[in-house]
Design a protein around this motif. Structure first.
Motif, short mmCIF file in Angstrom:
data_model
loop_
_atom_site.label_atom_id
_atom_site.label_comp_id
_atom_site.label_asym_id
_atom_site.label_seq_id
_atom_site.Cartn_x
_atom_site.Cartn_y
_atom_site.Cartn_z
N TYR A 85 0.83 -1.20 0.00
CA TYR A 85 0.00 0.00 0.00
C TYR A 85 0.87 1.25 0.00
O TYR A 85 2.00 1.24 0.48
N SER A 86 0.31 2.31 -0.61
CA SER A 86 1.03 3.57 -0.74
C SER A 86 0.08 4.66 -1.20
O SER A 86 -0.91 4.38 -1.87
N SER A 87 0.42 5.88 -0.86
CA SER A 87 -0.34 7.02 -1.38
C SER A 87 0.04 7.30 -2.83
O SER A 87 -0.63 8.08 -3.51
N ILE A 89 0.16 4.98 -5.32
CA ILE A 89 -0.50 4.08 -6.26
C ILE A 89 -1.57 4.86 -7.02
O ILE A 89 -2.44 5.48 -6.41
N GLY A 90 -1.49 4.81 -8.31
CA GLY A 90 -2.44 5.50 -9.16
C GLY A 90 -2.11 6.96 -9.40
O GLY A 90 -2.67 7.58 -10.28
N THR A 96 3.72 3.09 -9.27
CA THR A 96 2.65 2.12 -9.52
C THR A 96 3.17 0.96 -10.36
O THR A 96 2.90 -0.21 -10.05
N THR A 107 -3.04 -4.38 -4.18
CA THR A 107 -2.46 -3.06 -3.93
C THR A 107 -3.55 -2.18 -3.33
O THR A 107 -4.73 -2.34 -3.64
N CYS A 109 -4.36 1.92 -2.22
CA CYS A 109 -3.96 3.32 -2.26
C CYS A 109 -4.42 4.02 -0.99
O CYS A 109 -5.60 3.95 -0.63
#
Length: 128
Positions: A85-87, A89-90, A96, A107, A109
């Motif tokens: 997970y990550s801020s 992603i996208g 990404t 995954t 976000c």
């Protein structure tokens, strides 16, 4: 009881993540690492005698990237389902692409809605 590994450097995020899992019905023993180095030490100490059912790996850490841990997790715990997970992603196409290249099962976000987190828990087979 399930066994869940959490790699998260932010104490508040880790506490909220575990609290949300419990809120949505996850009955688990949680093992947490604050950074990549600690995560590697934990896996080396526990080895194959301890099996994780799921892992939540933060992508951005002070000492590296959570995806770095995926190879060891797959080798030691082949049945373990992994969420990265990550801020980013996208939002960040390079991040990404890198995350998806490592092939996590899910995954996520950040920030995320409760419904999305609950769906993630289902995909990781932590709840039905």
């Amino acid at each position: 009881m399930k066994k869940v590994f959490l790699l998260e450097d932010d104490d508040a995020v880790a506490e909220v993540t575990i609290a949300l899992m419990k809120h949505f019905g996850v009955s688990a023993e949680f093992t947490r690492a604050h950074d990549l180095g600690e995560a590697i030490r934990i896996i080396a100490e526990l080895g194959r005698q301890f099996q994780f059912d799921a892992a939540f790996l933060d992508y951005q850490l002070p000492d590296g990237y959570g995806t770095t841990l995926m190879e060891a997790m797959r080798r030691f715990y082949p049945q373990c389902r992994i969420c990265v997970y990550s801020s980013l992603i996208g939002i960040d196409p390079d991040a990404t692409r890198i995350i998806r290249r490592y092939g996590p099962d899910v995954t996520l976000c950040k920030p995320f809605k409760n419904e999305v987190f609950q769906d993630t828990l289902r995909k990781l087979e932590l709840i039905s």
